[in-house]
Design a protein around this motif. Structure first.
Motif, short mmCIF file in Angstrom:
data_model
loop_
_atom_site.label_atom_id
_atom_site.label_comp_id
_atom_site.label_asym_id
_atom_site.label_seq_id
_atom_site.Cartn_x
_atom_site.Cartn_y
_atom_site.Cartn_z
N VAL A 311 67.79 74.69 42.47
CA VAL A 311 67.01 74.66 43.71
C VAL A 311 66.94 76.05 44.33
O VAL A 311 65.88 76.49 44.81
CB VAL A 311 67.63 73.65 44.69
CG1 VAL A 311 66.95 73.74 46.06
CG2 VAL A 311 67.51 72.23 44.15
N ALA A 312 68.06 76.77 44.30
CA ALA A 312 68.06 78.12 44.88
C ALA A 312 67.14 79.05 44.09
O ALA A 312 66.40 79.87 44.67
CB ALA A 312 69.49 78.68 44.89
N GLY A 313 67.15 78.92 42.74
CA GLY A 313 66.25 79.75 41.93
C GLY A 313 64.78 79.44 42.19
O GLY A 313 63.96 80.35 42.28
N TRP A 314 64.44 78.12 42.30
CA TRP A 314 63.06 77.75 42.60
C TRP A 314 62.62 78.28 43.95
O TRP A 314 61.52 78.79 44.11
CB TRP A 314 62.91 76.23 42.53
CG TRP A 314 61.54 75.75 42.88
CD1 TRP A 314 61.13 75.17 44.04
CD2 TRP A 314 60.37 75.83 42.06
NE1 TRP A 314 59.81 74.88 44.04
CE2 TRP A 314 59.30 75.28 42.81
CE3 TRP A 314 60.12 76.32 40.78
CZ2 TRP A 314 58.01 75.19 42.31
CZ3 TRP A 314 58.82 76.22 40.29
CH2 TRP A 314 57.78 75.67 41.04
N ASN A 315 63.49 78.14 44.92
CA ASN A 315 63.16 78.66 46.26
C ASN A 315 62.97 80.17 46.22
O ASN A 315 62.09 80.72 46.88
CB ASN A 315 64.26 78.29 47.26
CG ASN A 315 64.34 76.80 47.51
OD1 ASN A 315 63.33 76.08 47.37
ND2 ASN A 315 65.53 76.32 47.87
N GLY A 316 63.80 80.86 45.43
CA GLY A 316 63.63 82.29 45.32
C GLY A 316 62.32 82.66 44.64
O GLY A 316 61.66 83.63 45.05
N LEU A 317 61.92 81.90 43.59
CA LEU A 317 60.65 82.16 42.92
C LEU A 317 59.48 81.95 43.87
O LEU A 317 58.55 82.77 43.94
CB LEU A 317 60.52 81.25 41.70
CG LEU A 317 59.21 81.35 40.92
CD1 LEU A 317 59.01 82.77 40.37
CD2 LEU A 317 59.18 80.32 39.79
N ILE A 318 59.52 80.86 44.63
CA ILE A 318 58.45 80.58 45.60
C ILE A 318 58.37 81.69 46.64
O ILE A 318 57.29 82.16 47.01
CB ILE A 318 58.67 79.21 46.26
CG1 ILE A 318 58.58 78.08 45.21
CG2 ILE A 318 57.65 78.98 47.36
CD1 ILE A 318 57.26 78.00 44.48
N ALA A 319 59.54 82.12 47.09
CA ALA A 319 59.54 83.18 48.10
C ALA A 319 58.97 84.48 47.53
O ALA A 319 58.22 85.20 48.21
CB ALA A 319 60.97 83.41 48.62
N THR A 320 59.30 84.78 46.25
CA THR A 320 58.77 85.99 45.62
C THR A 320 57.26 85.91 45.47
O THR A 320 56.52 86.88 45.77
CB THR A 320 59.44 86.21 44.27
OG1 THR A 320 60.86 86.27 44.44
CG2 THR A 320 58.96 87.50 43.63
N LEU A 321 56.77 84.76 44.96
CA LEU A 321 55.32 84.60 44.81
C LEU A 321 54.62 84.68 46.15
O LEU A 321 53.52 85.26 46.26
CB LEU A 321 55.02 83.26 44.13
CG LEU A 321 55.48 83.15 42.66
CD1 LEU A 321 55.20 81.74 42.13
CD2 LEU A 321 54.79 84.20 41.79
N ASN A 322 55.21 84.09 47.14
CA ASN A 322 54.64 84.15 48.48
C ASN A 322 54.54 85.60 48.96
O ASN A 322 53.55 86.03 49.55
CB ASN A 322 55.48 83.32 49.44
CG ASN A 322 54.81 83.16 50.80
OD1 ASN A 322 53.59 83.31 50.91
ND2 ASN A 322 55.59 82.85 51.81
N GLY A 323 55.58 86.39 48.67
CA GLY A 323 55.54 87.79 49.06
C GLY A 323 54.46 88.55 48.30
O GLY A 323 53.78 89.42 48.88
N VAL A 324 54.31 88.23 46.98
CA VAL A 324 53.27 88.90 46.20
C VAL A 324 51.89 88.58 46.74
O VAL A 324 51.01 89.45 46.87
CB VAL A 324 53.40 88.50 44.72
CG1 VAL A 324 52.19 89.02 43.93
CG2 VAL A 324 54.70 89.03 44.13
N VAL A 325 51.65 87.29 47.06
CA VAL A 325 50.35 86.89 47.61
C VAL A 325 50.08 87.58 48.92
O VAL A 325 48.96 88.07 49.18
CB VAL A 325 50.31 85.35 47.75
CG1 VAL A 325 49.06 84.94 48.51
CG2 VAL A 325 50.33 84.69 46.38
N ILE A 326 51.08 87.65 49.76
CA ILE A 326 50.90 88.33 51.06
C ILE A 326 50.58 89.80 50.83
O ILE A 326 49.72 90.39 51.51
CB ILE A 326 52.17 88.15 51.92
CG1 ILE A 326 52.33 86.67 52.30
CG2 ILE A 326 52.09 89.02 53.17
CD1 ILE A 326 53.62 86.38 53.04
#
Length: 361
Positions: A311-326
């Motif tokens: 769960v922590a890894g998935w949340n980190g991936l989502i956060a990274t992708l979100n940062g890339v999109v931003i």
């Protein structure tokens, strides 16, 4: 004009001259060595004298000072009035009529015998004057309640509370019980208990909370108390004798001398009595200082498992992708403007090249 030439020298003459020169050089070197040796010898002798003086001088000074102090002490203990008191213009010595020889010897003998008897009695009884001081650190749930328990234990043992303080990290504790009181994190209390009850009171701290540190310091003051008791006894005898001499004074100068000596001896006697009383109080009542701290809460650790890591890894991936999109959204307007500028420059250069080609043709 021709220059006259010197006659040739024989080999024997040349050897003799060289030998003489070398001998003179050797003599000069030997003379320099002797001068240096003499200088260093003198310096060494001076240093030896300084070292001997530094070693012997303090020993002689100490022995002289010790003998002088012992004589002055005997004179002070054996006489009720100083010899110089009452002397008028250096012609009349008032100590002779004021202090008889028998009285002076009697006071000295009484003080010496008291000191000897005090030390002998303490050695015979095997009792020593010990000043004991204890300190402890205790972790408790409620600091004010713990202070109350410790003060009650000291009172029941025959002691009293010397000082106490309840402190916290939020300022002064309000006196109004109805108001919301801040949490108290620490405090301390100092009690005085009889010397024989110090161990039992310290053992009772385990019922108050968790004892994390404890120490007891004991200091032997037997020699100091014996000396003070001897000085007090000698001072009392001297004051009593001076009081009698004041009643027997035959002149005003005798009376003034006796009063001056009496005031000095009385002041010294009061000082010795105060020090002796303080030490005897410390021997009879031991001091105990207790530092109180709130017991820290135990935190239960829940180790993370594979699911928590996933769960922590998935949340980190989502956060990274979100940062890339931003980041892309932030850079997109700048990329569009830069592309337009590049197209304009490319078009201008293309037009310029076509015009050059047509002119050359």
């Amino acid at each position: 004009m021709t220059t006259p030439s010197l006659p040739p020298l024989r080999a024997e003459r040349v050897d003799a001259m060289e030998s003489a020169v070398f001998a003179r050089i050797a003599d000069e070197r030997a003379a320099r060595r002797r001068r240096r040796r003499n200088i260093w010898t003198g310096v060494g002798a001076a240093a030896a004298v300084v070292v001997v003086a530094a070693v012997v001088g303090p020993a002689l000074t100490t022995s002289t000072g010790t003998s002088g102090s012992s004589v002055s002490t005997v004179g002070e203990a054996g006489s009720a009035v100083d010899p110089g008191i009452g002397t008028e213009a250096g012609t009349r010595d008032m100590s002779a009529p004021l202090v008889p020889q028998g009285a002076a010897g009697g006071s000295a003998d009484s003080s010496t015998s008291f000191a000897a008897s005090g030390s002998d009695s303490s050695a015979a009884d095997g009792t020593r004057d010990i000043v004991a001081t204890g300190s402890s650190t205790v972790e408790v749930e409620d600091v004010p309640a713990a202070i109350t328990q410790i003060s009650d234990a000291a009172t029941s043992a025959g002691g009293y509370v010397e000082s106490s303080q309840v402190g916290g990290g939020y300022g002064v504790v309000p006196l109004d019980a109805t108001a919301s009181q801040p949490a108290v994190s620490s405090g301390w209390i100092t009690v005085r208990v009889p010397a024989e009850a110090l161990t039992s009171v310290m053992d009772g701290l385990s019922a108050v909370g968790d004892v994390t540190a404890t120490s007891v310091n004991r200091s032997d003051v037997t020699e100091q108390t014996v000396d003070l008791r001897a000085r007090v006894a000698a001072g009392e005898a001297s004051v009593a004798r001076l009081t009698e001499l004041m009643a027997q004074a035959g002149s005003v100068s005798d009376l003034i001398a006796a009063e001056s000596a009496l005031s000095e001896r009385q002041a010294q006697l009061d000082s010795d009595r105060a020090i002796l009383t303080s030490i005897e109080s410390q021997v009879a009542m031991s001091s105990l200082s207790v530092q109180l701290n709130v017991r820290s809460q135990t935190v239960a650790a829940d180790p993370a498992g594979f699911g928590d890591g996933l769960v922590a890894g998935w949340n980190g991936l989502i956060a990274t992708l979100n940062g890339v999109v931003i980041g892309l959204g932030f850079l997109l307007p700048w990329i569009a403007v830069a592309g337009i500028v590049v197209l304009i420059v490319w078009g201008v250069r293309r037009i310029v090249r076509k015009r050059r080609g047509s002119r050359e043709a």
